[in-house]
Design a protein around this motif. Structure first.
Motif, PDB file in Angstrom:
ATOM      1  N   ALA A  31     -10.271 -30.611  32.498  1.00 11.41           N
ATOM      2  CA  ALA A  31     -10.166 -31.810  32.045  1.00 11.41           C
ATOM      3  C   ALA A  31     -11.139 -32.498  31.073  1.00 11.41           C
ATOM      4  O   ALA A  31     -11.030 -33.456  29.929  1.00 11.41           O
ATOM      5  CB  ALA A  31      -9.832 -32.896  33.003  1.00 11.41           C
ATOM      6  N   ARG A  32     -12.302 -32.041  31.559  1.00  9.59           N
ATOM      7  CA  ARG A  32     -13.687 -32.687  30.731  1.00  9.59           C
ATOM      8  C   ARG A  32     -13.897 -31.694  29.360  1.00  9.59           C
ATOM      9  O   ARG A  32     -13.999 -32.285  28.435  1.00  9.59           O
ATOM     10  CB  ARG A  32     -14.931 -32.502  31.396  1.00  9.59           C
ATOM     11  N   SER A  33     -13.448 -30.503  29.642  1.00 10.24           N
ATOM     12  CA  SER A  33     -13.750 -29.750  28.420  1.00 10.24           C
ATOM     13  C   SER A  33     -12.427 -29.498  27.288  1.00 10.24           C
ATOM     14  O   SER A  33     -12.625 -29.035  26.234  1.00 10.24           O
ATOM     15  CB  SER A  33     -14.079 -28.211  28.880  1.00 10.24           C
ATOM     16  N   ALA A  34     -11.189 -29.794  27.756  1.00  5.47           N
ATOM     17  CA  ALA A  34     -10.301 -29.729  26.937  1.00  5.47           C
ATOM     18  C   ALA A  34     -10.141 -30.493  25.683  1.00  5.47           C
ATOM     19  O   ALA A  34     -10.330 -31.776  26.031  1.00  5.47           O
ATOM     20  CB  ALA A  34      -8.716 -29.857  27.762  1.00  5.47           C
ATOM     21  N   VAL A  71      -2.466 -25.657  27.749  1.00  4.36           N
ATOM     22  CA  VAL A  71      -3.183 -25.361  28.802  1.00  4.36           C
ATOM     23  C   VAL A  71      -2.884 -24.616  29.686  1.00  4.36           C
ATOM     24  O   VAL A  71      -3.143 -24.344  30.973  1.00  4.36           O
ATOM     25  CB  VAL A  71      -3.019 -26.858  29.504  1.00  4.36           C
ATOM     26  N   LEU A  72      -1.773 -23.864  29.220  1.00  3.29           N
ATOM     27  CA  LEU A  72      -0.983 -22.725  30.180  1.00  3.29           C
ATOM     28  C   LEU A  72      -2.198 -21.693  30.574  1.00  3.29           C
ATOM     29  O   LEU A  72      -2.418 -21.353  31.776  1.00  3.29           O
ATOM     30  CB  LEU A  72       0.056 -21.919  29.381  1.00  3.29           C
ATOM     31  N   ALA A  73      -2.785 -21.005  29.651  1.00  4.06           N
ATOM     32  CA  ALA A  73      -3.991 -20.009  30.134  1.00  4.06           C
ATOM     33  C   ALA A  73      -4.808 -20.460  30.878  1.00  4.06           C
ATOM     34  O   ALA A  73      -5.210 -19.969  31.742  1.00  4.06           O
ATOM     35  CB  ALA A  73      -4.367 -19.156  28.848  1.00  4.06           C
ATOM     36  N   THR A 126      -0.165 -35.044  32.400  1.00  2.00           N
ATOM     37  CA  THR A 126      -0.804 -36.110  32.928  1.00  2.00           C
ATOM     38  C   THR A 126      -2.356 -36.168  32.230  1.00  2.00           C
ATOM     39  O   THR A 126      -3.229 -36.972  32.438  1.00  2.00           O
ATOM     40  CB  THR A 126      -1.044 -35.970  34.341  1.00  2.00           C
ATOM     41  N   ARG A 127      -2.360 -35.072  31.315  1.00  2.00           N
ATOM     42  CA  ARG A 127      -3.764 -34.883  30.772  1.00  2.00           C
ATOM     43  C   ARG A 127      -4.057 -36.087  29.705  1.00  2.00           C
ATOM     44  O   ARG A 127      -2.991 -36.460  29.051  1.00  2.00           O
ATOM     45  CB  ARG A 127      -3.873 -33.517  30.034  1.00  2.00           C
TER      46      ARG A 127
END
Length: 190
Positions: free
Chosen positions: A91-94, A99-101, A174-175
């Motif tokens: 969550a901090r680095s995305a 987000v699948l992999a 929810t991201r």
């Protein structure tokens, strides 16, 4: 907790935490997992159900299996801790994109590491399990290393893959979304 008009209410926990904890509490308890495997299942169905209940917790040892009791509880604690830690890092680095992999990879890695750590810690403190009492849901194949190390890791990897595939849409939905910059805002170099 901060409230922003663009992002809504921001949760202090990483996306997917509620799903992880709810899954472990609902399907990982000893009564539900025992009920799931108590039916007349073929060997493949039994392995699938055992995979889905890889993270299971116990309040009491079954059939005097002290090692299995502690290994299952430690494995579940390690899995929840590692997965929530991994989801927080994601969550901090995305910065957008898929987000699948990352979620599936974190889930598989968390399940395998938790299985290895749980079994290792139980073996260090309680000794290596007796071969006859270490099996809960499947039939031993004859080779102790394969049955006590490789089979649980395979089951954990399969569980991590399935759980990661289920968890990915939850995390993606929810991201927090990035707010587009307005053109007239001055850019800051600091």
């Amino acid at each position: 907790m901060t409230i922003s008009a663009a992002q809504g209410i921001r949760s202090p926990s990483p996306p997917g935490t509620v799903t992880v904890v709810a899954y472990v509490l609902l399907t990982g308890n000893q009564w539900v997992s025992r009920w799931l495997v108590s039916g007349d299942l073929p060997e493949g169905g039994r392995w699938l159900v055992a995979s889905l209940t890889t993270v299971r917790w116990r309040l009491t040892p079954e059939r005097g299996n002290e090692w299995g009791f502690w290994a299952a509880n430690l494995r579940t604690l390690f899995f929840v801790g590692l997965l929530i830690f991994g989801l927080a890092r994601l969550a901090r680095s995305a910065r957008g994109g898929g987000v699948l992999a990352p979620v599936v990879g974190t889930s598989v890695l968390g399940a395998c590491a938790a299985t290895l750590l749980g079994n290792l810690v139980a073996a260090v403190f309680l000794g290596w399990p007796s071969y006859e009492t270490s099996w809960e849901y499947s039939t031993p194949q004859g080779d102790e290393f394969s049955d006590l190390v490789l089979a649980p890791m395979t089951t954990a990897a399969f569980f991590g893959l399935l759980f990661g595939l289920v968890l990915t849409p939850v995390v993606a939905r929810t991201r927090p979304r990035r707010v587009a910059r307005r053109d007239h805002e001055p850019m800051s170099f600091w």
